[in-house]
Scaffold this motif. Sequence first.
Motif, PDB file in Angstrom:
ATOM      1  N   PRO A   4       0.814  -1.127   0.087  1.00 15.22           N
ATOM      2  CA  PRO A   4       0.002   0.068  -0.169  1.00 15.22           C
ATOM      3  C   PRO A   4       0.906   1.207  -0.153  1.00 15.22           C
ATOM      4  O   PRO A   4       0.479   2.254  -0.720  1.00 15.22           O
ATOM      5  CB  PRO A   4      -0.919  -0.130   1.225  1.00 15.22           C
ATOM      6  CG  PRO A   4      -1.013  -1.563   1.561  1.00 15.22           C
ATOM      7  CD  PRO A   4       0.593  -2.391   1.043  1.00 15.22           C
ATOM      8  N   GLU A   5       2.093   1.381   0.735  1.00 11.43           N
ATOM      9  CA  GLU A   5       2.909   2.511   0.719  1.00 11.43           C
ATOM     10  C   GLU A   5       3.369   2.808  -0.708  1.00 11.43           C
ATOM     11  O   GLU A   5       3.283   3.882  -1.127  1.00 11.43           O
ATOM     12  CB  GLU A   5       4.047   2.168   1.600  1.00 11.43           C
ATOM     13  CG  GLU A   5       5.104   3.480   1.723  1.00 11.43           C
ATOM     14  CD  GLU A   5       6.116   3.086   2.336  1.00 11.43           C
ATOM     15  OE1 GLU A   5       6.794   3.998   2.952  1.00 11.43           O
ATOM     16  OE2 GLU A   5       6.626   1.985   2.633  1.00 11.43           O
ATOM     17  N   MET A   6       3.658   1.885  -1.476  1.00 13.78           N
ATOM     18  CA  MET A   6       4.248   2.042  -2.697  1.00 13.78           C
ATOM     19  C   MET A   6       3.120   2.519  -3.774  1.00 13.78           C
ATOM     20  O   MET A   6       3.050   3.426  -4.790  1.00 13.78           O
ATOM     21  CB  MET A   6       4.831   1.000  -3.447  1.00 13.78           C
ATOM     22  CG  MET A   6       6.318   0.601  -2.601  1.00 13.78           C
ATOM     23  SD  MET A   6       7.472   2.065  -2.615  1.00 13.78           S
ATOM     24  CE  MET A   6       8.559   1.757  -1.466  1.00 13.78           C
ATOM     25  N   THR A   7       1.923   1.995  -3.522  1.00 12.25           N
ATOM     26  CA  THR A   7       0.666   2.115  -4.410  1.00 12.25           C
ATOM     27  C   THR A   7       0.255   3.562  -4.165  1.00 12.25           C
ATOM     28  O   THR A   7       0.110   4.492  -5.053  1.00 12.25           O
ATOM     29  CB  THR A   7      -0.297   1.169  -4.117  1.00 12.25           C
ATOM     30  OG1 THR A   7      -0.268   0.031  -4.324  1.00 12.25           O
ATOM     31  CG2 THR A   7      -1.740   1.568  -5.097  1.00 12.25           C
ATOM     32  N   ALA A  36      -2.463   2.560 -15.013  1.00 14.61           N
ATOM     33  CA  ALA A  36      -2.769   1.274 -15.681  1.00 14.61           C
ATOM     34  C   ALA A  36      -1.668   0.151 -15.368  1.00 14.61           C
ATOM     35  O   ALA A  36      -2.117  -0.879 -15.116  1.00 14.61           O
ATOM     36  CB  ALA A  36      -2.701   1.449 -17.094  1.00 14.61           C
ATOM     37  N   ARG A  37      -0.644   1.065 -14.773  1.00 13.26           N
ATOM     38  CA  ARG A  37       0.344  -0.130 -14.401  1.00 13.26           C
ATOM     39  C   ARG A  37       0.818  -0.007 -12.830  1.00 13.26           C
ATOM     40  O   ARG A  37       1.711  -1.004 -12.486  1.00 13.26           O
ATOM     41  CB  ARG A  37       1.703   0.081 -15.159  1.00 13.26           C
ATOM     42  CG  ARG A  37       1.600   0.030 -16.458  1.00 13.26           C
ATOM     43  CD  ARG A  37       2.941   0.248 -17.265  1.00 13.26           C
ATOM     44  NE  ARG A  37       3.630  -1.014 -16.810  1.00 13.26           N
ATOM     45  CZ  ARG A  37       4.834  -1.129 -17.229  1.00 13.26           C
ATOM     46  NH1 ARG A  37       5.653  -0.230 -17.855  1.00 13.26           N
ATOM     47  NH2 ARG A  37       5.654  -2.048 -16.822  1.00 13.26           N
ATOM     48  N   ARG A  38      -0.100   0.609 -12.074  1.00 14.42           N
ATOM     49  CA  ARG A  38       0.237   0.852 -10.543  1.00 14.42           C
ATOM     50  C   ARG A  38       0.117  -0.495  -9.778  1.00 14.42           C
ATOM     51  O   ARG A  38       1.149  -0.397  -8.857  1.00 14.42           O
ATOM     52  CB  ARG A  38      -0.667   1.827  -9.989  1.00 14.42           C
ATOM     53  CG  ARG A  38      -2.243   1.296  -9.863  1.00 14.42           C
ATOM     54  CD  ARG A  38      -3.209   2.459  -9.618  1.00 14.42           C
ATOM     55  NE  ARG A  38      -3.055   2.939  -8.167  1.00 14.42           N
ATOM     56  CZ  ARG A  38      -3.518   2.262  -7.097  1.00 14.42           C
ATOM     57  NH1 ARG A  38      -4.726   1.203  -7.317  1.00 14.42           N
ATOM     58  NH2 ARG A  38      -3.664   2.755  -5.911  1.00 14.42           N
ATOM     59  N   PRO A  42       7.133  -3.255  -9.367  1.00 17.76           N
ATOM     60  CA  PRO A  42       7.767  -3.957  -8.153  1.00 17.76           C
ATOM     61  C   PRO A  42       7.961  -2.922  -6.933  1.00 17.76           C
ATOM     62  O   PRO A  42       7.749  -1.751  -6.959  1.00 17.76           O
ATOM     63  CB  PRO A  42       9.295  -3.857  -8.556  1.00 17.76           C
ATOM     64  CG  PRO A  42       9.374  -2.709  -9.746  1.00 17.76           C
ATOM     65  CD  PRO A  42       8.117  -2.538 -10.385  1.00 17.76           C
ATOM     66  N   THR A  43       8.049  -3.575  -5.801  1.00 19.25           N
ATOM     67  CA  THR A  43       8.130  -3.068  -4.367  1.00 19.25           C
ATOM     68  C   THR A  43       9.173  -2.441  -3.818  1.00 19.25           C
ATOM     69  O   THR A  43       9.365  -1.676  -3.229  1.00 19.25           O
ATOM     70  CB  THR A  43       7.349  -3.980  -3.500  1.00 19.25           C
ATOM     71  OG1 THR A  43       7.892  -4.922  -3.340  1.00 19.25           O
ATOM     72  CG2 THR A  43       6.008  -4.330  -3.792  1.00 19.25           C
ATOM     73  N   ASP A  44      10.322  -3.329  -4.619  1.00 17.32           N
ATOM     74  CA  ASP A  44      11.483  -2.650  -4.145  1.00 17.32           C
ATOM     75  C   ASP A  44      11.895  -1.267  -4.522  1.00 17.32           C
ATOM     76  O   ASP A  44      11.575  -0.979  -5.646  1.00 17.32           O
ATOM     77  CB  ASP A  44      12.724  -3.556  -4.577  1.00 17.32           C
ATOM     78  CG  ASP A  44      14.222  -3.088  -4.553  1.00 17.32           C
ATOM     79  OD1 ASP A  44      14.757  -3.111  -3.478  1.00 17.32           O
ATOM     80  OD2 ASP A  44      14.798  -2.570  -5.430  1.00 17.32           O
ATOM     81  N   PRO A  45      12.384  -0.225  -3.683  1.00 16.03           N
ATOM     82  CA  PRO A  45      12.404   1.154  -4.234  1.00 16.03           C
ATOM     83  C   PRO A  45      13.298   1.382  -5.621  1.00 16.03           C
ATOM     84  O   PRO A  45      13.084   2.162  -6.391  1.00 16.03           O
ATOM     85  CB  PRO A  45      13.125   1.779  -2.992  1.00 16.03           C
ATOM     86  CG  PRO A  45      12.682   0.826  -1.644  1.00 16.03           C
ATOM     87  CD  PRO A  45      12.631  -0.547  -2.255  1.00 16.03           C
ATOM     88  N   ALA A  46      14.431   0.887  -5.395  1.00 17.49           N
ATOM     89  CA  ALA A  46      15.294   0.921  -6.592  1.00 17.49           C
ATOM     90  C   ALA A  46      14.744   0.553  -7.997  1.00 17.49           C
ATOM     91  O   ALA A  46      14.832   1.179  -8.939  1.00 17.49           O
ATOM     92  CB  ALA A  46      16.704   0.399  -6.244  1.00 17.49           C
TER      93      ALA A  46
END
Length: 318
Positions: A4-7, A36-38, A42-46
């Motif tokens: 959820p944080e990254m979304t 459309a791609r959210r 990937p969840t890794d920040p980099a």
Amino acid sequence: MQNPEMTGLVDRLRTLIEDRYVFPDAAAEISARLAARRDGYPTDPAALAAAVTADLQAVNGDKHLRLLHHAEPQPEQAPGDDAAEYAAMAQWAERTCGGIAGARRLPGDVGLLEITPVLFPAVLVGDVYAAAFTLLAPVQALIVDLRGCLGGEPSAVGLFMSYLWDHEPVQLTGMFERATGQVRQSWTHAHVPGRRFGRDRPLYVLTSGATFSGGEALAYDVQQTGRGTVVGEQTRGGAHPREGFRLHPHLEATISVARAVNPVSGTNWESVGVTPAVPVPATDALSTAYRAALEQVRDQDGPSSAEARAALDAGAPL
């Protein structure tokens, strides 16, 4: 992407793009692409930064439009508080001699001024520019090396150009700002501290495929004002000033909030780069410009003519 944080981060980025990006139509298209791609990022920040940057630039290729990953956590910053960014920029300028990597006189009365890594804000480097140009003001020709200049701030471009011009101001590339809907004009300064090189003696500007943003702005203004000759490679093509927005301790969005507008060409170097008048590989740019400068000094009726002739006869060693 189930985090959820990254979304939420992607959603905040979409809002910033819609509200701030200089091209509203492109902003809507970019925002829709991110939406459309959210859920698939990937969840890794980099890895997220790399994937989102690719989508940000996919619509119109704006190289200033990025999601940057920082290995070290970035401090939080209150809206409108630029103190931390200014302090970091000031420290960077202090560690790099204000971006003046070298200022020296070459045999034959030709000056060489090397600018890297960036053209720092004028408020930070005015005294450094004054010192460099006071040192080189007497030379009969000048080479400005921008091959390692990776960016810069518009105020620095205006100040630098002022040392290459005379007291009567000339209009330079301005910035159309989405926030105001107007062009913020830029002019050379009627007065500068120290000594000018002026607008009459030969000037060569060196570029490479790495020259970007503020470095390109300086090369472009030299070219469009007819002040000098650009020698080297086509530059990267980034003409949109940007602002940075912290979205996560390790992630910063950079968004173009304006676009460059030159009063002569009516456009800028975005995506296409600055085209040199003398196209040569970056590795050959200095020797090419140096020889051309020596030939001009040699052909002048002045005290440096013989020295320039001797340098040419010696193979113009660097």
